[in-house]
Design a protein around this motif. Structure first.
Motif, mmCIF file in Angstrom:
data_model
loop_
_atom_site.group_PDB
_atom_site.id
_atom_site.type_symbol
_atom_site.label_atom_id
_atom_site.label_comp_id
_atom_site.label_asym_id
_atom_site.label_seq_id
_atom_site.Cartn_x
_atom_site.Cartn_y
_atom_site.Cartn_z
ATOM 1 N N HIS A 1 0.898 -1.193 0.181
ATOM 2 C CA HIS A 1 0.060 0.004 -0.017
ATOM 3 C C HIS A 1 0.914 1.342 -0.059
ATOM 4 C CE1 HIS A 1 -3.856 -2.177 1.766
ATOM 5 N NE2 HIS A 1 -3.620 -2.737 0.572
ATOM 6 N N TRP B 1 0.534 3.196 -3.034
ATOM 7 C CA TRP B 1 -0.659 3.947 -3.662
ATOM 8 C C TRP B 1 -0.716 5.271 -3.704
ATOM 9 C CZ3 TRP B 1 -5.361 0.915 -0.863
ATOM 10 C CH2 TRP B 1 -5.418 -0.306 -1.164
ATOM 11 N N PRO B 2 -1.490 5.890 -4.694
ATOM 12 C CA PRO B 2 -1.192 7.488 -4.870
ATOM 13 C C PRO B 2 -1.852 8.171 -3.728
ATOM 14 C CG PRO B 2 -2.739 6.333 -6.210
ATOM 15 C CD PRO B 2 -2.295 5.225 -5.689
ATOM 16 N N ASP B 3 -2.714 7.697 -2.775
ATOM 17 C CA ASP B 3 -3.323 8.391 -1.845
ATOM 18 C C ASP B 3 -2.357 8.411 -0.449
ATOM 19 O OD1 ASP B 3 -3.862 5.673 -1.212
ATOM 20 O OD2 ASP B 3 -5.740 6.233 -0.285
ATOM 21 N N LYS B 4 -1.254 7.606 -0.632
ATOM 22 C CA LYS B 4 -0.464 7.368 0.668
ATOM 23 C C LYS B 4 0.529 8.606 0.488
ATOM 24 C CE LYS B 4 -1.935 3.877 2.879
ATOM 25 N NZ LYS B 4 -2.251 3.601 4.176
ATOM 26 N N ASP B 5 0.760 9.279 1.778
ATOM 27 C CA ASP B 5 2.007 10.153 1.913
ATOM 28 C C ASP B 5 3.349 9.268 1.925
ATOM 29 O OD1 ASP B 5 0.349 12.476 2.134
ATOM 30 O OD2 ASP B 5 0.282 12.248 4.219
ATOM 31 N N ASP C 1 -4.811 -0.142 9.526
ATOM 32 C CA ASP C 1 -4.365 -0.573 8.404
ATOM 33 C C ASP C 1 -3.536 -2.123 9.106
ATOM 34 O OD1 ASP C 1 -5.101 0.834 6.589
ATOM 35 O OD2 ASP C 1 -3.259 1.989 6.530
#
Length: 302
Positions: free
Chosen positions: A66, A69-73, A82
Motif C-alpha cells: 500500500h 498507492w497514490p493516496d499515501k503520503d 491498517d
C-alpha cells in the motif's frame, strides 16, 4: 483450557487458544524466541498456539504494498487500523480454528495494536500482556523542556552537570525518533494514534464470552536504572532525564492501562527486573513467567 480433538488423533487434544506476539518498532519477531522457548518448558498443559510475525516493512517481511498507492503520503505506509486489518486477515488465514480466543503479548507500539484489535473485535481478546507500552497519547515535546525556550533554566531543569549542547542534542534526537509525525523505517503512520487512543484507560475492553467482564490484563514496565543506561548508550540522553520527566509520565500511563479492564482482572504495573524498554530481550524468563500466569487466569486455573 478448551481444546480441539482431531479425528485421526483422538487421544491428543489440541489447545485452541492463540497467543499473538506484537512487535514494537525496534525489534522483529525473532526477539520473542527465547521467551517462547522458556514458556514451552512450563508445566502448563495443553499449551496454546503461539504466533509471531513481522509487520510489513520490518524484519523478514517486505515493504507494505500500500506504500505505493497514490493516496499515501511517502513514508507513511500503514496506519494503526491498517495494521489491525492485516493482523486480522493473517490470523484468519493461519489459524481459522483459533481466531476466536486470543491472548496478546506486546512490546512498545504493539500495545496500541492490541488495544485497537480488542476494541474492534470485542470478546475475542481474553488476555493482554503489556511490556513497556509506548505512551501514545503524548510526545517528548510536551514532556521535556524546550532548549530554545528563553525561560529554560538548565541547572534546575536538567541533571547536574548537563551542558546545553548535550541536552539540546538529546532533545533533538528524541523528538526526531519519537514524535508522532516522524517517519520510521517500517512506515508505521503514528500520526493519528493519539486521537484514536487518547486515554490509556479507554475504551474499556470486553474479553469474556460468558459475561461483561474485560480481558485479563498484566502491565509491565521497565526498570528505571536499566532504562536510563539504555537511553544513554543508544541516544546519549543524560542520566537522570528519565527520572525527572519520562518516568513519571510513563508510570501514570501504565497505571491507566490497568483501567482497561475490571479491577479484579488487572495486574500491575509490575517492574521487570534488569530490563530496559525491550523487556522480552532483557529478561525473557520474567516474560515467560508472566505469560504463564496470564494464561492460567484466562483458562480459569487461578
Amino acid at each position: 483450557m478448551p481444546t480441539v480433538t482431531l479425528p485421526s488423533k483422538p487421544n491428543a487434544p489440541v489447545a485452541n487458544l492463540l497467543v499473538v506476539c506484537l512487535n514494537g518498532l525496534g525489534l522483529p519477531q525473532a526477539v520473542w524466541k527465547p521467551t517462547i522457548e522458556l514458556f514451552q518448558q512450563s508445566s502448563l498443559s495443553p499449551k496454546p498456539w503461539i504466533l509471531t510475525y513481522d509487520r510489513y516493512g520490518q524484519g523478514a517481511s517486505p515493504r507494505d504494498p500500500h506504500e505505493s498507492w497514490p493516496d499515501k503520503d511517502p513514508g507513511y505506509a500503514h496506519t494503526l487500523d491498517d495494521v489491525n486489518d492485516d493482523l486480522h486477515e493473517l490470523i484468519q488465514a493461519l489459524s481459522p480454528d483459533r481466531c476466536s480466543r486470543i491472548v496478546f503479548m506486546n512490546n512498545s507500539i504493539g500495545a496500541h495494536v492490541a488495544r485497537r484489535y480488542a476494541d474492534r473485535y470485542p470478546k475475542i481478546v481474553e488476555g493482554i500482556l503489556f511490556l513497556d507500552s509506548n505512551p501514545g497519547n503524548t510526545d517528548y515535546t510536551t514532556i521535556w523542556p524546550n532548549p530554545k525556550d528563553p525561560s529554560l533554566n538548565l541547572e534546575q531543569m536538567t541533571p547536574p552537570g548537563t551542558s546545553l549542547d548535550v541536552y539540546e542534542a538529546a532533545y533533538t534526537k528524541m523528538i526526531a525518533i519519537f514524535a508522532s509525525d516522524e517517519k520510521n523505517n517500517e512506515g508505521f503512520d503514528r500520526r493519528d494514534i493519539k486521537n484514536v487512543l487518547p486515554d490509556p484507560s479507554k475504551p474499556k475492553l470486553r474479553g469474556s464470552k460468558t459475561s461483561d467482564k474485560g480481558p485479563w490484563v498484566t502491565v509491565v514496565g521497565h526498570e528505571l536504572e536499566q532504562f536510563s543506561k539504555e537511553e544513554w548508550t543508544m541516544m546519549k540522553v543524560p542520566l537522570g532525564m528519565a527520572a525527572m520527566y519520562t518516568q513519571p509520565m510513563w508510570e501514570k500511563y501504565n497505571e491507566g492501562l490497568c483501567g482497561l479492564t475490571d479491577p479484579d482482572r488487572a495486574r500491575g504495573p509490575l517492574i521487570a527486573p534488569k530490563s530496559g524498554h525491550f523487556i522480552q530481550k532483557d529478561n525473557p524468563s520474567f516474560v515467560a513467567e508472566q505469560l504463564e500466569d496470564l494464561i492460567k487466569k484466562v483458562e480459569g486455573f487461578h
